[in-house]
Motif scaffolding. Structure first.
Motif, PDB file in Angstrom:
ATOM      1  N   SER A  50      31.591  29.025  31.432  1.00 38.87           N
ATOM      2  CA  SER A  50      32.645  29.938  30.984  1.00 38.87           C
ATOM      3  C   SER A  50      33.751  29.927  32.015  1.00 38.87           C
ATOM      4  CB  SER A  50      32.104  31.361  30.848  1.00 38.87           C
ATOM      5  OG  SER A  50      31.087  31.415  29.886  1.00 38.87           O
ATOM      6  N   PRO A  51      34.987  30.141  31.583  1.00 45.64           N
ATOM      7  CA  PRO A  51      36.076  30.235  32.565  1.00 45.64           C
ATOM      8  C   PRO A  51      35.829  31.383  33.551  1.00 45.64           C
ATOM      9  CG  PRO A  51      36.934  30.108  30.324  1.00 45.64           C
ATOM     10  CD  PRO A  51      35.447  30.302  30.217  1.00 45.64           C
ATOM     11  N   VAL A  52      36.357  31.221  34.748  1.00 46.60           N
ATOM     12  CA  VAL A  52      36.221  32.287  35.749  1.00 46.60           C
ATOM     13  C   VAL A  52      36.962  33.532  35.273  1.00 46.60           C
ATOM     14  CG1 VAL A  52      35.944  30.697  37.679  1.00 46.60           C
ATOM     15  CG2 VAL A  52      38.220  31.569  37.131  1.00 46.60           C
ATOM     16  N   ASP A  53      36.582  34.663  35.810  1.00 47.36           N
ATOM     17  CA  ASP A  53      37.242  35.921  35.465  1.00 47.36           C
ATOM     18  C   ASP A  53      38.595  36.007  36.178  1.00 47.36           C
ATOM     19  OD1 ASP A  53      36.868  37.772  38.072  1.00 47.36           O
ATOM     20  OD2 ASP A  53      35.085  36.511  37.781  1.00 47.36           O
ATOM     21  N   PRO A  54      39.482  36.883  35.690  1.00 48.75           N
ATOM     22  CA  PRO A  54      40.827  36.982  36.286  1.00 48.75           C
ATOM     23  C   PRO A  54      40.833  37.273  37.788  1.00 48.75           C
ATOM     24  CG  PRO A  54      40.793  38.090  34.178  1.00 48.75           C
ATOM     25  CD  PRO A  54      39.356  37.710  34.483  1.00 48.75           C
ATOM     26  N   ASP A  55      39.917  38.100  38.287  1.00 47.89           N
ATOM     27  CA  ASP A  55      39.897  38.400  39.725  1.00 47.89           C
ATOM     28  C   ASP A  55      39.541  37.155  40.543  1.00 47.89           C
ATOM     29  OD1 ASP A  55      40.695  41.034  39.433  1.00 47.89           O
ATOM     30  OD2 ASP A  55      38.630  41.794  39.361  1.00 47.89           O
ATOM     31  N   SER A  56      38.593  36.366  40.071  1.00 47.93           N
ATOM     32  CA  SER A  56      38.226  35.131  40.773  1.00 47.93           C
ATOM     33  C   SER A  56      39.388  34.147  40.774  1.00 47.93           C
ATOM     34  CB  SER A  56      37.001  34.483  40.115  1.00 47.93           C
ATOM     35  OG  SER A  56      35.877  35.319  40.241  1.00 47.93           O
ATOM     36  N   TYR A  57      40.089  34.076  39.642  1.00 46.60           N
ATOM     37  CA  TYR A  57      41.256  33.200  39.556  1.00 46.60           C
ATOM     38  C   TYR A  57      42.333  33.633  40.550  1.00 46.60           C
ATOM     39  CZ  TYR A  57      45.375  30.846  37.740  1.00 46.60           C
ATOM     40  OH  TYR A  57      46.517  30.103  37.629  1.00 46.60           O
ATOM     41  N   ARG A  58      42.632  34.926  40.576  1.00 43.68           N
ATOM     42  CA  ARG A  58      43.660  35.428  41.511  1.00 43.68           C
ATOM     43  C   ARG A  58      43.271  35.151  42.961  1.00 43.68           C
ATOM     44  NH1 ARG A  58      43.555  39.925  37.806  1.00 43.68           N
ATOM     45  NH2 ARG A  58      45.421  39.865  36.519  1.00 43.68           N
ATOM     46  N   THR A  59      41.999  35.357  43.289  1.00 46.67           N
ATOM     47  CA  THR A  59      41.530  35.103  44.650  1.00 46.67           C
ATOM     48  C   THR A  59      41.688  33.635  45.008  1.00 46.67           C
ATOM     49  OG1 THR A  59      39.991  36.961  44.542  1.00 46.67           O
ATOM     50  CG2 THR A  59      39.544  35.279  46.202  1.00 46.67           C
ATOM     51  N   LEU A  60      41.318  32.747  44.087  1.00 42.66           N
ATOM     52  CA  LEU A  60      41.479  31.321  44.319  1.00 42.66           C
ATOM     53  C   LEU A  60      42.944  30.967  44.565  1.00 42.66           C
ATOM     54  CD1 LEU A  60      40.440  28.335  44.237  1.00 42.66           C
ATOM     55  CD2 LEU A  60      41.032  28.396  41.806  1.00 42.66           C
ATOM     56  N   MET A  61      43.822  31.416  43.695  1.00 42.52           N
ATOM     57  CA  MET A  61      45.231  31.061  43.804  1.00 42.52           C
ATOM     58  C   MET A  61      45.882  31.678  45.036  1.00 42.52           C
ATOM     59  SD  MET A  61      45.341  28.942  41.414  1.00 42.52           S
ATOM     60  CE  MET A  61      47.058  28.498  41.534  1.00 42.52           C
TER      61      MET A  61
END
Length: 169
Positions: free
Chosen positions: A6-17
């Motif tokens: 499944s795609p990562v959740d929005p918080d994980s995406y923000r942390t990555l970016m």
């Protein structure tokens, strides 16, 4: 064996970016009445030398994208280290962005430019719009590029949820 992902959740995406800094730009345009629009972004990069293309990514829910798509022209203002006020003003939605910073109209295109906060500007004609999730990738052909005199500051960066300045040469 293939595992369902499944795609990562929005918080994980923000942390990555946020973990990798990017240069800060303010993308500007204007409507048919000359009213300026703009937004701050770190999602921009060069695409091609021949023809000279760059890309920026704009939120599909922001007020600037429909105006930019209709007008077909935009400017990219690459901010220098002292341009944090512009970055912060254009990072938030709502009116008043252009009242928070000095700006001028380009003599060539009439596009809004931020000469006190940018170390370089590019004036572009829309080459292609490509929907991408909750954003649209805007590819622009550069018709005018200027490095602005009078600043010895390095570019403004944003990463780890804070601003920093690249050291001056």
């Amino acid at each position: 064996m293939t595992t369902a992902l499944s795609p990562v959740d929005p918080d994980s995406y923000r942390t990555l970016m946020a973990s990798h800094p990017g240069g800060v730009a303010v993308v500007t345009t204007h409507d048919g009445l000359g009213t300026p629009y703009g937004f701050a972004c770190t999602a921009w990069c060069g695409v091609s030398l021949d023809p000279p293309l760059l890309l920026v990514c704009a939120s599909n829910t922001g007020s600037t994208l429909p105006v930019l798509a209709e007008r077909g022209w935009f400017a990219v203002n690459l901010l220098h280290g002292a341009g944090r006020r512009a970055a912060e003003a254009f990072a938030h939605r709502g009116a008043g962005r252009f009242s928070a910073v000095p700006w001028v109209r380009s003599p060539a295109t009439g596009l809004p430019l931020l000469p006190e906060d940018a170390h370089a500007t590019a004036e572009c004609r829309v080459h292609r719009l490509e929907p991408a999730g909750d954003h649209t990738v805007i590819i622009g052909e550069i018709f005018r590029a200027d490095t602005l005199p009078g600043t010895d500051q390095g570019p403004l960066l944003y990463g780890n949820r804070r601003y920093a300045e690249w050291p001056s040469p």
